[in-house]
Design an enzyme around this catalytic site. Structure first.
Site, PDB file in Angstrom:
ATOM      1  N   THR A 117       5.593  12.712  -3.201  1.00  0.00           N
ATOM      2  CA  THR A 117       6.341  12.433  -1.971  1.00  0.00           C
ATOM      3  C   THR A 117       7.729  11.855  -2.250  1.00  0.00           C
ATOM      4  O   THR A 117       8.059  11.490  -3.365  1.00  0.00           O
ATOM      5  CB  THR A 117       5.549  11.471  -1.068  1.00  0.00           C
ATOM      6  N   ASP A 118       8.535  11.759  -1.167  1.00  0.00           N
ATOM      7  CA  ASP A 118       9.914  11.257  -1.252  1.00  0.00           C
ATOM      8  C   ASP A 118       9.975   9.775  -0.899  1.00  0.00           C
ATOM      9  O   ASP A 118      10.926   9.325  -0.264  1.00  0.00           O
ATOM     10  CB  ASP A 118      10.818  12.032  -0.288  1.00  0.00           C
ATOM     11  N   SER A 139      12.377   4.676   0.634  1.00  0.00           N
ATOM     12  CA  SER A 139      12.623   6.043   1.093  1.00  0.00           C
ATOM     13  C   SER A 139      13.642   6.647   0.146  1.00  0.00           C
ATOM     14  O   SER A 139      14.760   6.146   0.043  1.00  0.00           O
ATOM     15  CB  SER A 139      13.166   6.055   2.524  1.00  0.00           C
ATOM     16  N   ARG A 140      13.259   7.717  -0.548  1.00  0.00           N
ATOM     17  CA  ARG A 140      14.184   8.291  -1.535  1.00  0.00           C
ATOM     18  C   ARG A 140      15.272   9.131  -0.881  1.00  0.00           C
ATOM     19  O   ARG A 140      16.164   9.625  -1.553  1.00  0.00           O
ATOM     20  CB  ARG A 140      13.400   9.112  -2.571  1.00  0.00           C
ATOM     21  N   VAL A 141      15.199   9.300   0.431  1.00  0.00           N
ATOM     22  CA  VAL A 141      16.286   9.958   1.161  1.00  0.00           C
ATOM     23  C   VAL A 141      17.374   8.936   1.478  1.00  0.00           C
ATOM     24  O   VAL A 141      18.557   9.238   1.513  1.00  0.00           O
ATOM     25  CB  VAL A 141      15.747  10.615   2.446  1.00  0.00           C
TER      26      VAL A 141
END
Length: 504
Positions: free
Chosen positions: A338-339, A364-366
């Protein structure tokens, strides 16, 4: 003409009618072993992986193990009606589910069959359960937010359309509640939601559906339920069915959100099937391909580039941990796919901090790419203030007598921000309201409010802004940023509110 003569004439007529008709070949096999929802079939040399197989009594199966001299299949339906020696036929069809807008507002099982008693679903569109994920050339970076309505998530762990964000934590600490808030917050928006319940009690699924109906959220939601009483086969198929339904909206250029509640039970169902299919067990008795089980599901979530329709499918998988153990097999697998993850902690939940989100372990990697400019403006400072507060709080617990004035002020503000980030269940907050109260918090406007009065202050502040200055929130919602003029108006409104209210 005699009766015998008439019989001969009718046979000749029948032969003439059948002359030149195409001959259909069907691959046929024989059941050699059956039990526990699994059948082993001799023959069926032409069977394909995931192909539907026809058993007697209108019972269907799905081919899973294609071995040299036999095919092992999972049975969809009542396997007790199948016996050794029964004839099985290939259908030539891959397992599919009905898709389309006709499913919105309905509760269906893993095969897309309605289980809500509201009649048949009128749609002629179907999609295969399994499908290869969109490749990298079809995708574009995630840049549009999914507003959950939960302050602590929208500000510090933002979700974007096309993202895969894991929600992880022990049982009964609010994982499902966050996803339901997110669904409720999409009311009146353009995001279609699919809630997939895997291995849940029937009573829990009924409560979820009732909650969504009470808040008017079933109008944009599909519920796919594979209950604990259903077979392991149906529980295994459920998330793929929900994903296929979401992909239909994505490929039409629309936005969809799919929630898998939860993938721990999905892995258990797959382990059960794999052991019954005599696949070799590995770590924790899971089969060797359990990572691929979830990676091929979650990789189907994507944000399409505009030239390919611009649709998106966002995935919110849920994983249940045992005693907060993030290093177990399935949690580490899904974290790596997951991101980012939203980590809920039992100690925080018991301390009354709800949502019980551990800001230090959640990510959150976004990042801020999926936030509006207004939220970015307040969120950057917010994360910094909370990080400093956590560090000081860990140090200050050994004794507060020696603390200087600046450290004391930092601790006090951190306590108040923690109170502001608390939120009741099923009460998602619009982004403009979040921005206004967080702006007040990080700029010191609540530093003089007693900690036990912060929640009351927030509720009164929102009522005051709605009644006296609704244009401020409307501008933030419309412009998606805080303009200098609007910022001055907001400051004046906060001061006006504080002068008219007394908290002691």
């Amino acid at each position: 003409m005699t009766t015998r003569g008439q019989d001969i004439v009718s046979v000749i007529k029948q032969r003439i009618e059948q002359f030149g008709m195409p001959v259909t070949l069907v691959d046929v096999g024989t059941v050699i072993e059956v039990g526990d929802g699994i059948a082993r079939i001799q023959g069926l040399a032409a069977a394909r992986y995931n192909e539907l197989l026809q058993f007697p009594n209108q019972i269907m199966g799905i081919a899973m193990n294609l071995e040299e001299d036999s095919v092992a299949t999972i049975i969809i339906g009542d396997y007790s009606k199948i016996k050794e020696g029964d004839e099985v036929r290939c259908t030539g069809q891959i397992a599919e589910v009905p898709v389309g807008e006709a499913l919105i507002g309905r509760v269906v099982n893993s095969l897309g069959i309605p289980i809500d008693g509201k009649g048949a679903i009128k749609t002629d569109k179907t999609r295969p359960l399994e499908r290869v994920a969109p490749n990298v050339t079809l995708r574009k970076p995630v840049d549009t937010p999914v507003q959950t309505g939960v302050k602590v998530i929208d500000s510090m762990i933002p979700l974007g359309r096309g993202q895969r964000e894991l929600i992880i934590g022990d049982r009964s600490i609010g994982k499902t509640a966050i996803t339901l808030d997110t669904i409720i917050n999409q009311k009146g928006g353009d995001l279609t939601c699919i809630y997939v319940a895997i291995g849940q009690k029937v009573s829990k699924v009924a409560r979820v559906v009732a909650t969504l109906e009470n808040h008017g959220a079933m109008g944009h939601t599909i519920v796919v339920a594979a209950n604990a009483s259903d077979s392991a086969a149906l529980q295994y198929l459920a998330p793929y069915a929900g994903c296929a339904m979401g992909e239909e909206f994505m490929e039409q250029g629309k936005d969809a959100l799919v929630i898998y509640d939860d993938l721990s039970k999905h892995a258990w169902a797959y382990r059960q099937l794999s052991l019954l299919l005599h696949r070799p067990p590995g770590r924790e008795a899971y089969p060797g391909d359990v990572f691929y089980l979830h990676s091929r599901l979650l990789e189907r979530a994507a944000k399409y580039a505009p030239e390919y329709g611009g649709g998106s499918l966002t995935a919110l998988p849920i994983i249940e941990t045992q005693a907060g153990d993030l290093s177990a097999y399935i949690p580490t697998n899904v974290i790596s796919i997951t991101d980012g993850q939203i980590y809920l902690e039992t100690d925080l939940f018991n301390a009354g901090i709800r949502p019980a989100l551990n800001v230090g372990l959640s990510v959150s990697r976004v990042g801020s790419a999926a936030q509006t400019k207004a939220m970015k403006r307040v969120a950057g400072r917010l994360r910094l203030e909370l990080a400093q507060y956590r560090e000081l709080a860990a140090f200050a617990q050994f004794g507060t007598a020696e603390l200087d004035k600046a450290t004391r002020a930092q601790l006090d503000r951190g306590q108040r921000i923690t109170e502001i980030l608390k939120q009741p269940q099923y009460a998602p907050m619009p982004v403009e309201k979040q921005v206004m109260i967080l702006y007040a918090a990080i700029n010191g406007y609540i530093d003089d409010i007693p900690v036990d009065k912060v929640t009351t202050f927030e509720a009164d502040f929102h009522r005051f802004m709605q009644a006296n200055h609704p244009e401020i929130g409307e501008k933030i919602a419309g412009e998606k940023e805080i303009s200098p003029e609007n910022e001055q108006t907001l400051k004046s409104a906060i001061l006006e509110f504080k002068q008219g209210m007394a908290y002691s």
